[in-house]
Design a protein around this motif. Structure first.
Motif, PDB file in Angstrom:
ATOM      1  N   THR A   1     -18.034 -24.656  28.534  1.00  0.00           N
ATOM      2  CA  THR A   1     -18.812 -24.550  27.300  1.00  0.00           C
ATOM      3  C   THR A   1     -18.567 -23.195  26.650  1.00  0.00           C
ATOM      4  N   VAL A   2     -18.736 -23.146  25.342  1.00  0.00           N
ATOM      5  CA  VAL A   2     -18.733 -21.905  24.557  1.00  0.00           C
ATOM      6  C   VAL A   2     -19.945 -21.969  23.641  1.00  0.00           C
ATOM      7  N   ARG A   3     -20.789 -20.945  23.705  1.00  0.00           N
ATOM      8  CA  ARG A   3     -22.030 -20.912  22.920  1.00  0.00           C
ATOM      9  C   ARG A   3     -22.861 -22.169  23.142  1.00  0.00           C
ATOM     10  N   ASN A   4     -22.927 -22.580  24.412  1.00  0.00           N
ATOM     11  CA  ASN A   4     -23.779 -23.685  24.848  1.00  0.00           C
ATOM     12  C   ASN A   4     -23.368 -25.037  24.270  1.00  0.00           C
ATOM     13  N   THR A   5     -22.118 -25.185  23.838  1.00  0.00           N
ATOM     14  CA  THR A   5     -21.606 -26.481  23.414  1.00  0.00           C
ATOM     15  C   THR A   5     -20.335 -26.796  24.191  1.00  0.00           C
ATOM     16  N   ASN A   6     -20.121 -28.086  24.494  1.00  0.00           N
ATOM     17  CA  ASN A   6     -18.916 -28.494  25.203  1.00  0.00           C
ATOM     18  C   ASN A   6     -17.677 -28.191  24.368  1.00  0.00           C
ATOM     19  N   VAL A   7     -16.608 -27.809  25.039  1.00  0.00           N
ATOM     20  CA  VAL A   7     -15.385 -27.430  24.340  1.00  0.00           C
ATOM     21  C   VAL A   7     -14.355 -28.547  24.427  1.00  0.00           C
ATOM     22  N   THR A   8     -13.383 -28.468  23.547  1.00  0.00           N
ATOM     23  CA  THR A   8     -12.216 -29.329  23.571  1.00  0.00           C
ATOM     24  C   THR A   8     -11.028 -28.476  24.009  1.00  0.00           C
ATOM     25  N   VAL A   9     -10.253 -28.974  24.981  1.00  0.00           N
ATOM     26  CA  VAL A   9      -9.126 -28.224  25.513  1.00  0.00           C
ATOM     27  C   VAL A   9      -7.828 -28.699  24.854  1.00  0.00           C
ATOM     28  N   TYR A  10      -7.069 -27.749  24.318  1.00  0.00           N
ATOM     29  CA  TYR A  10      -5.744 -28.018  23.741  1.00  0.00           C
ATOM     30  C   TYR A  10      -4.706 -27.230  24.536  1.00  0.00           C
ATOM     31  N   LEU A  11      -3.499 -27.732  24.564  1.00  0.00           N
ATOM     32  CA  LEU A  11      -2.371 -26.992  25.129  1.00  0.00           C
ATOM     33  C   LEU A  11      -1.259 -26.988  24.097  1.00  0.00           C
ATOM     34  N   ASN A  12      -0.921 -25.778  23.608  1.00  0.00           N
ATOM     35  CA  ASN A  12       0.067 -25.624  22.538  1.00  0.00           C
ATOM     36  C   ASN A  12      -0.306 -26.487  21.335  1.00  0.00           C
ATOM     37  N   ASN A  13      -1.583 -26.401  20.948  1.00  0.00           N
ATOM     38  CA  ASN A  13      -2.123 -27.101  19.780  1.00  0.00           C
ATOM     39  C   ASN A  13      -2.134 -28.613  19.923  1.00  0.00           C
ATOM     40  N   ARG A  14      -2.061 -29.122  21.150  1.00  0.00           N
ATOM     41  CA  ARG A  14      -2.127 -30.559  21.385  1.00  0.00           C
ATOM     42  C   ARG A  14      -3.287 -30.845  22.322  1.00  0.00           C
ATOM     43  N   LYS A  15      -4.089 -31.827  21.958  1.00  0.00           N
ATOM     44  CA  LYS A  15      -5.325 -32.127  22.658  1.00  0.00           C
ATOM     45  C   LYS A  15      -5.089 -32.659  24.066  1.00  0.00           C
ATOM     46  N   VAL A  16      -5.774 -32.084  25.058  1.00  0.00           N
ATOM     47  CA  VAL A  16      -5.791 -32.621  26.409  1.00  0.00           C
ATOM     48  C   VAL A  16      -6.985 -33.564  26.476  1.00  0.00           C
ATOM     49  N   GLU A  17      -6.742 -34.850  26.300  1.00  0.00           N
ATOM     50  CA  GLU A  17      -7.847 -35.777  26.116  1.00  0.00           C
ATOM     51  C   GLU A  17      -8.077 -36.592  27.372  1.00  0.00           C
ATOM     52  N   LEU A  18      -8.611 -35.906  28.377  1.00  0.00           N
ATOM     53  CA  LEU A  18      -9.000 -36.538  29.624  1.00  0.00           C
ATOM     54  C   LEU A  18     -10.474 -36.257  29.863  1.00  0.00           C
TER      55      LEU A  18
END
Length: 804
Positions: A163-180
């Motif tokens: 989390t960042v600032r108490n909200t869940n984050v989205t993880v990207y690698l080289n500007n591409r979404k890691v959607e797991l």
């Protein structure tokens, strides 16, 4: 797949078309010492007039290098090698085969103190829309990519989620979404070595280019591939807490002038345990009529196989196609849960002994293909993606009730058989261009999600009045189509930087419970503006202000109305009536000398989606629901600073003072609105040490403190986490051995309690956070070669969930 016929047709036409190639030739040269001796393995990079990397290579044993198929234009060449000063050639115009004058490198001469920093230090920099944590070739890069994320400024792990600032984050690698799912993201990033990572970008307000759904973004930037050749590595890691856990992985990378191939495989067998103590005080008006105290021991066995394949093929100087595949296969998953419950009531006390066994299998495979075309002042990219996810679970639960005489007076048993299948299709097109001094980004995206969840309850034996009346068979279908388009414009002036964007998304979704005969359909068009303004008063003073509107969609599992039981008196239940939540977020930043960063932020989360426990004081059952908040707000002040205390000691800190509040409907308290709020402090303090003059021995000491924290109706008490790590490289940096001790103080876990009106419950969960990690990596081949490793996937995969 029929919905993607236009995308595959466009891709076929583009790849089938012929391109006009300008006149091409070669540039060659040689790198030597000041005395004229050739230097092999020197990094050589060719830049155009705008300082964009065109090609990269390394020198041969005789010091020579060559760039083939170079277009006419104006260029410079940069040569760099460890132990020598970097040299950049004079600007030259190229129109035919050209041999450059010899490039002479001068050896660096340094006087070393008793202990001298010989490696790079991690640094923190601030851009208009993000904070950048640079870790390449630093002690911060020891361990795995997951370890780097945990130590990134401002990142807090809350109930196993980043989390960042108490909200869940989205993880990207080289500007591409890691959607797991969160569990799978951790598993995959634990298999990627930290030495492959250049930096982590914390984007608290993503631009219109990114999906409107989600909060902050953690964008992991890996090192760029510049060299030709082959490299590989094998890694083994052990984590020793209550139970030992082991990890084995291997990666291989090959690159020539046209083809990049990366393959990674890991096997992560583990056994882990978690002790949880829960309490529920059931009330009648102001009196406690029953106290339920439960001790739970949960053991989990996993045998997860992860594999990742990436192919990049350069058709010519302008065109490239890429294929990526990632797979997770976890057969024979096994959870065994044993609990002992002591019930003290006004009638008569009794005990409940419960055992629950959960068997399952999980598969998650994703495939991604993209085509890229470099324009004169921009880039065009076309991407298609497919994900298939399946999970099977069989649960057997049995409870025995005994009185004070240890006599059995009640039995409860049931079996549930459940599975979930999800398919995701996406197609996306992106265009970037430089229109004079204005940067333009535009694009569109289509995503299609098909989900089915089925559960059957079998062999129910129920002698008690409890939550098993919610044990209903169900067959739940969820379909979602999202159509999106975006445009952003940016321009830099003398002292000002401006960037603005607009994203529009049309969403059509239908959730259908076939057994309950319930259908929930949504159809909405929403606009998501973003804006950034930065003003540089002087070299040492700058100010920035940004705004963005975001969307939070329910996870697929949260919409599923059937119940998942911890025991017959405690269960989780989905909510097919959940609505998406929209947020507005503002951030003001002041930067002093590009080293001290001060942020003030405000976020209106609107009808935020909350996980809320509700105790029924009549039936004495605890259920956990997902519910839309009536209102949700947060604001705070952040401070970030990094500096060298001494030549061998780099220190950085991230501190935050914040306020969080959630207003929700207290459905077990006469449906009155209730506001839960907390004022808190977060502090992270990290020390990176270089302990030898040959940069082979490094260390880290970090400490994180979090005061009261808000999770829906829960308030979490303070936590403290002290970590010490050491790393030693040897065999000319081909091998490394690392050791880390985590949660030294044993204070990384805390009590969570939900106490308001007639509600009084909570739990204290203790996973194996206290442990020792020992890792060994051996690199072979041209191990200094940076690979093209990246994770694929699309935003829609983030909601694949799985929370155990």
């Amino acid at each position: 797949m029929k919905n993607f016929t236009p995308f595959f047709l466009v891709l076929f036409l583009i790849l089938s078309s012929s391109s006009l190639i300008a006149q091409q030739a070669s540039i060659s040269g040689k790198v030597v010492t000041i005395s004229g001796d050739p230097i092999p393995f020197v990094n050589i990079v060719l830049y155009d007039s705008e300082q964009t990397i065109i090609q990269g290579t390394i020198t041969e044993d005789n010091g020579t290098f060559v760039f083939l198929s170079v277009l006419e234009g104006t260029y410079t060449v940069k040569a760099s090698f460890v132990g020598y000063e970097t040299v950049t050639s004079a600007i030259f115009t190229f129109s035919g085969n050209k041999t450059l004058p010899d490039i002479q490198l001068i050896e660096v001469s340094e006087s070393l103190d008793e202990v001298t920093v010989v490696g790079k230090k991690p640094t923190i920099s601030r851009k208009a829309d993000r904070l950048v944590f640079n870790v390449e070739n630093t002690i911060a890069a020891q361990g795995t990519t997951w370890d780097i994320l945990k130590r990134t400024p401002g990142v807090v792990i809350r109930q196993g989620e980043l989390t960042v600032r108490n909200t869940n984050v989205t993880v990207y690698l080289n500007n591409r979404k890691v959607e797991l799912s969160y569990e799978e993201i951790q598993s995959l990033l634990e298999s990627v070595g930290g030495d492959l990572i250049k930096s982590v970008e914390v984007i608290t307000n993503p631009s219109a280019k990114y999906d409107a759904e989600g909060g902050a973004i953690l964008n992991i930037i890996s090192s760029k591939a510049l060299y030709l050749g082959y490299k590989g590595s094998v890694t083994a890691r052990g984590t020793y807490g209550i139970f030992p856990k082991h990890y084995f992985g291997t990666s291989h990378y090959f690159k020539n002038k046209k083809l990049n191939v990366f393959f990674n495989y890991s096997f992560n067998p583990l056994k882990r345990t978690q002790e949880t103590n829960t309490f529920i005080n059931y009330r009648n008006n102001n009196s406690v009529v029953a106290e339920w105290d439960q001790d739970i021991e949960d053991k989990q066995w996993r045998k997860a196989h992860n594999a990742n394949l990436i192919l990049d093929y350069q058709l010519n100087e302008k065109q490239k196609i890429s294929f990526s595949a990632v797979g997770l296969y976890s057969p024979d998953e096994f959870n065994f849960n044993r609990s002992a419950t002591q019930v003290t009531s006004v009638d008569s006390p009794f005990s409940i002994g419960t055992t629950s066994r959960l068997d399952g299998d999980q598969k998650n495979f994703a495939f991604d293909m993209s085509y890229s075309y470099d324009l004169k002042n921009g880039n065009f990219k076309l991407n298609t993606h497919y994900t298939t996810f399946s999970r099977d679970r069989l649960q057997n639960l049995s409870s025995i009730y005994t009185d004070t005489q240890n006599e059995n007076f009640r039995n409860v048993r049931f079996t549930s058989d459940a599975f979930q299948d999800i398919e995701i299709y996406t197609g996306q097109v992106d265009y970037t261009s430089q229109l004079g001094e204005v940067t333009l980004e535009a694009g569109g995206k289509v995503s299609i999600i098909d989900s089915r969840s089925v559960i059957d309850f079998l062999n129910i034996q129920n002698d008690a009045v409890n939550g098993l009346d919610q044990a209903q068979n169900d067959d739940f279908l969820y379909d979602e189509n999202v159509y999106a388009g975006y445009v952003t414009l940016g321009k830099d002036f003398d002292k000002w930087s401006l960037k603005g964007g607009l994203r529009v998304e049309q969403t059509n979704s239908t959730g259908t419970s076939l057994v309950l005969e319930e259908v929930v359909a949504l159809d909405y068009l929403e606009w998501f503006p973003t804006a950034y303004v930065k003003y540089e008063l002087s070299e040492n003073h700058s100010f920035s202000l940004d705004y963005g509107r975001k969307l939070y969609r329910p996870r697929y599992q949260d919409l599923n109305p059937f119940a998942y039981f911890l025991n017959e008196n405690n269960f989780y239940q989905g909510n097919s009536g959940l609505l998406p939540a929209f947020s507005h977020q503002f951030n003001f930043n002041y930067s002093l000398a590009n080293a001290y960063f001060f942020d003030v932020y405000y976020r209106d989360n609107g009808e935020n989606i909350l996980m809320l426990p509700f105790q029924d004081n009549v039936t004495q059952v605890l259920r956990t629901d997902r519910q839309n908040a009536l209102d949700s707000k947060s604001w705070g002040f952040d401070f970030t600073h990094g500096r060298s205390i001494a030549k061998w000691w780099y220190f950085y800190t991230y501190m935050s003072v914040f306020h969080e509040e959630e207003t929700f409907l207290a459905v077990e308290s006469n449906n009155v609105p209730y506001t839960n709020e907390v004022d808190g402090f977060y502090g992270s303090f990290s020390n990176f040490l270089t302990l030898s003059a040959d940069k082979t021995y490094t260390g880290e000491v970090s400490f994180t403190y979090v005061s009261n924290f808000l999770l829906g109706s829960y308030i979490q008490e303070n936590t403290a986490d002290l970590r010490i790590g050491l790393k030693k490289t040897f065999w000319d940096k081909r091998a490394s051995l690392s050791v880390a001790v985590n949660d030294i103080l044993g204070e990384a876990n805390a009590l969570l309690s939900s106490r308001y009106l007639n509600q009084d419950n909570g739990y204290f969960a203790v996973p194996e956070t206290q442990n020792i990690q020992i890792g060994f990596t051996y690199n072979f081949g041209n191990f200094r070669l940076e690979d093209n490793n990246r994770e694929l996937d699309k935003k829609e995969r983030e909601r694949l969930i799985t929370s155990d």
